[in-house]
Design a protein around this motif. Structure first.
Motif, PDB file in Angstrom:
ATOM      1  N   GLN A   1      71.281  59.006 -87.047  1.00 16.38           N
ATOM      2  CA  GLN A   1      70.214  57.696 -85.897  1.00 16.38           C
ATOM      3  C   GLN A   1      69.935  57.357 -87.315  1.00 16.38           C
ATOM      4  OE1 GLN A   1      67.433  59.385 -83.256  1.00 16.38           O
ATOM      5  NE2 GLN A   1      68.457  58.803 -81.716  1.00 16.38           N
ATOM      6  N   VAL A   2      70.335  55.468 -86.813  1.00 20.62           N
ATOM      7  CA  VAL A   2      69.839  54.917 -87.713  1.00 20.62           C
ATOM      8  C   VAL A   2      68.615  54.541 -87.685  1.00 20.62           C
ATOM      9  CG1 VAL A   2      69.418  52.415 -88.626  1.00 20.62           C
ATOM     10  CG2 VAL A   2      71.952  54.039 -88.183  1.00 20.62           C
ATOM     11  N   ARG A   3      67.035  54.701 -87.903  1.00 28.14           N
ATOM     12  CA  ARG A   3      65.984  54.401 -87.884  1.00 28.14           C
ATOM     13  C   ARG A   3      65.082  52.992 -88.676  1.00 28.14           C
ATOM     14  NH1 ARG A   3      62.943  59.930 -87.125  1.00 28.14           N
ATOM     15  NH2 ARG A   3      64.181  61.107 -85.687  1.00 28.14           N
ATOM     16  N   LEU A   4      65.231  52.088 -87.717  1.00 29.39           N
ATOM     17  CA  LEU A   4      64.130  51.161 -88.914  1.00 29.39           C
ATOM     18  C   LEU A   4      62.869  50.131 -88.571  1.00 29.39           C
ATOM     19  CD1 LEU A   4      67.068  48.659 -87.812  1.00 29.39           C
ATOM     20  CD2 LEU A   4      66.477  49.020 -90.145  1.00 29.39           C
ATOM     21  N   VAL A   5      61.413  50.999 -89.248  1.00 29.52           N
ATOM     22  CA  VAL A   5      60.548  50.741 -88.678  1.00 29.52           C
ATOM     23  C   VAL A   5      59.887  49.141 -89.471  1.00 29.52           C
ATOM     24  CG1 VAL A   5      58.552  51.370 -88.456  1.00 29.52           C
ATOM     25  CG2 VAL A   5      60.222  53.114 -88.254  1.00 29.52           C
ATOM     26  N   GLU A   6      59.164  48.034 -88.422  1.00 29.21           N
ATOM     27  CA  GLU A   6      58.757  47.235 -89.315  1.00 29.21           C
ATOM     28  C   GLU A   6      57.531  47.455 -89.158  1.00 29.21           C
ATOM     29  OE1 GLU A   6      63.149  46.328 -86.903  1.00 29.21           O
ATOM     30  OE2 GLU A   6      60.824  47.362 -86.029  1.00 29.21           O
ATOM     31  N   SER A   7      56.537  46.941 -90.194  1.00 29.69           N
ATOM     32  CA  SER A   7      55.249  46.306 -89.903  1.00 29.69           C
ATOM     33  C   SER A   7      54.611  45.085 -90.226  1.00 29.69           C
ATOM     34  CB  SER A   7      55.013  47.461 -90.597  1.00 29.69           C
ATOM     35  OG  SER A   7      55.151  47.689 -91.600  1.00 29.69           O
ATOM     36  N   GLY A   8      53.206  45.207 -90.341  1.00 34.30           N
ATOM     37  CA  GLY A   8      52.918  43.704 -91.026  1.00 34.30           C
ATOM     38  C   GLY A   8      52.263  42.815 -90.184  1.00 34.30           C
ATOM     39  N   GLY A   9      52.967  42.484 -89.358  1.00 34.01           N
ATOM     40  CA  GLY A   9      52.864  41.584 -88.218  1.00 34.01           C
ATOM     41  C   GLY A   9      51.113  41.439 -88.302  1.00 34.01           C
ATOM     42  N   GLY A  10      51.058  40.251 -87.232  1.00 34.46           N
ATOM     43  CA  GLY A  10      49.526  40.299 -87.356  1.00 34.46           C
ATOM     44  C   GLY A  10      49.077  38.933 -86.447  1.00 34.46           C
ATOM     45  N   LEU A  11      48.091  38.703 -86.025  1.00 33.15           N
ATOM     46  CA  LEU A  11      47.507  37.531 -85.419  1.00 33.15           C
ATOM     47  C   LEU A  11      46.886  36.578 -86.533  1.00 33.15           C
ATOM     48  CD1 LEU A  11      46.901  35.048 -83.208  1.00 33.15           C
ATOM     49  CD2 LEU A  11      44.727  35.839 -83.155  1.00 33.15           C
ATOM     50  N   VAL A  12      47.249  35.309 -86.963  1.00 26.87           N
ATOM     51  CA  VAL A  12      47.542  34.584 -88.312  1.00 26.87           C
ATOM     52  C   VAL A  12      46.639  32.764 -87.907  1.00 26.87           C
ATOM     53  CG1 VAL A  12      48.190  35.604 -90.041  1.00 26.87           C
ATOM     54  CG2 VAL A  12      49.601  34.026 -89.193  1.00 26.87           C
ATOM     55  N   GLN A  13      46.339  31.892 -88.495  1.00 27.46           N
ATOM     56  CA  GLN A  13      46.328  30.585 -88.070  1.00 27.46           C
ATOM     57  C   GLN A  13      47.490  29.707 -88.942  1.00 27.46           C
ATOM     58  OE1 GLN A  13      42.277  30.131 -89.590  1.00 27.46           O
ATOM     59  NE2 GLN A  13      41.126  30.081 -87.299  1.00 27.46           N
ATOM     60  N   PRO A  14      47.763  29.572 -88.215  1.00 26.50           N
ATOM     61  CA  PRO A  14      48.485  28.130 -88.990  1.00 26.50           C
ATOM     62  C   PRO A  14      48.236  27.393 -91.197  1.00 26.50           C
ATOM     63  CG  PRO A  14      48.136  26.809 -86.840  1.00 26.50           C
ATOM     64  CD  PRO A  14      47.215  27.861 -86.794  1.00 26.50           C
ATOM     65  N   GLY A  15      49.409  28.023 -90.996  1.00 26.24           N
ATOM     66  CA  GLY A  15      48.910  27.148 -92.292  1.00 26.24           C
ATOM     67  C   GLY A  15      49.262  29.088 -93.717  1.00 26.24           C
ATOM     68  N   GLY A  16      48.247  30.389 -93.107  1.00 24.18           N
ATOM     69  CA  GLY A  16      48.878  30.833 -93.212  1.00 24.18           C
ATOM     70  C   GLY A  16      49.666  32.124 -93.082  1.00 24.18           C
ATOM     71  N   SER A  17      49.564  33.052 -94.228  1.00 21.41           N
ATOM     72  CA  SER A  17      50.450  33.976 -94.526  1.00 21.41           C
ATOM     73  C   SER A  17      50.865  35.420 -94.151  1.00 21.41           C
ATOM     74  CB  SER A  17      50.338  33.932 -96.125  1.00 21.41           C
ATOM     75  OG  SER A  17      50.400  33.043 -96.912  1.00 21.41           O
ATOM     76  N   LEU A  18      51.819  36.085 -94.415  1.00 14.78           N
ATOM     77  CA  LEU A  18      52.046  37.461 -93.955  1.00 14.78           C
ATOM     78  C   LEU A  18      52.952  38.224 -94.272  1.00 14.78           C
ATOM     79  CD1 LEU A  18      51.566  37.202 -90.199  1.00 14.78           C
ATOM     80  CD2 LEU A  18      49.790  38.570 -91.075  1.00 14.78           C
ATOM     81  N   ARG A  19      52.888  39.136 -95.366  1.00  9.63           N
ATOM     82  CA  ARG A  19      54.033  40.235 -95.313  1.00  9.63           C
ATOM     83  C   ARG A  19      54.767  41.145 -94.664  1.00  9.63           C
ATOM     84  NH1 ARG A  19      56.506  40.815-100.727  1.00  9.63           N
ATOM     85  NH2 ARG A  19      56.560  43.173-100.875  1.00  9.63           N
ATOM     86  N   LEU A  20      55.245  40.583 -93.918  1.00 11.24           N
ATOM     87  CA  LEU A  20      56.536  42.303 -93.420  1.00 11.24           C
ATOM     88  C   LEU A  20      57.078  42.989 -94.067  1.00 11.24           C
ATOM     89  CD1 LEU A  20      57.441  39.904 -90.143  1.00 11.24           C
ATOM     90  CD2 LEU A  20      55.178  40.804 -90.550  1.00 11.24           C
ATOM     91  N   TRP A 109      67.762  49.193 -82.787  1.00 13.09           N
ATOM     92  CA  TRP A 109      66.850  48.277 -83.533  1.00 13.09           C
ATOM     93  C   TRP A 109      66.082  48.991 -83.644  1.00 13.09           C
ATOM     94  CZ3 TRP A 109      67.981  42.958 -84.560  1.00 13.09           C
ATOM     95  CH2 TRP A 109      69.331  43.061 -84.425  1.00 13.09           C
ATOM     96  N   GLY A 110      64.801  48.305 -84.511  1.00 11.21           N
ATOM     97  CA  GLY A 110      63.067  49.357 -84.570  1.00 11.21           C
ATOM     98  C   GLY A 110      62.586  48.333 -83.145  1.00 11.21           C
ATOM     99  N   GLN A 111      61.410  48.655 -83.179  1.00 14.26           N
ATOM    100  CA  GLN A 111      60.387  48.093 -82.097  1.00 14.26           C
ATOM    101  C   GLN A 111      59.736  46.934 -82.481  1.00 14.26           C
ATOM    102  OE1 GLN A 111      55.995  50.310 -82.259  1.00 14.26           O
ATOM    103  NE2 GLN A 111      56.247  49.254 -83.941  1.00 14.26           N
ATOM    104  N   GLY A 112      60.631  46.053 -84.151  1.00 17.22           N
ATOM    105  CA  GLY A 112      60.110  44.968 -83.697  1.00 17.22           C
ATOM    106  C   GLY A 112      58.182  44.602 -84.488  1.00 17.22           C
TER     107      GLY A 112
END
Length: 119
Positions: A1-20, A109-112
């Motif tokens: 199987q192909v496995r894709l696991v995403e992480s790093g999301g979250g709640l941020v304010q406008p202008g903020g940053s995230l790294r997925l 697809w992964g769970q996103g």
């Protein structure tokens, strides 16, 4: 199987940053272009960034200049650095290998990972 696991999301304010991050269990990972898709409620899934096996990159106009896609072939990882986030960036983000015409290479697809930009 192909496995894709995403992480790093979250709640941020406008202008903020995230790294997925995306851990891609794909045989011969180095041979595939990789991309980040996002899907907002009620909208079609869209490709926002991709990186080729030679690490050439492309971005959707809506994220150009704000997002940066990168990959680490030794670790089978793909990343998406998101800066200056806007409410319209709110979506579930998915990674995927890309085939001809930048279409998804696999049906699995992964769970996103959820990104929510709100004040």
């Amino acid at each position: 199987q192909v496995r894709l696991v995403e992480s790093g999301g979250g709640l941020v304010q406008p202008g903020g940053s995230l790294r997925l991050s995306c851990a891609a269990s794909i045989t011969y990972f180095r041979l595939y272009a990789m991309g980040w898709y996002r899907q907002a409620p009620g909208k079609q899934r869209e490709l926002v960034a991709d990186i080729g096996k030679g690490e050439n990159t492309h971005y959707a106009d809506s994220v150009e200049g704000r997002f940066t896609i990168s990959r680490d072939n030794a670790k089978n990882m793909v990343y998406l650095q998101m800066n200056d986030l806007k409410p319209e960036d709110t979506a579930v983000y998915y990674c995927q290998a890309l085939g001809t015409g930048s279409s998804p290479a696999f049906s699995t697809w992964g769970q996103g990972t959820q990104v929510t930009v709100s004040s």
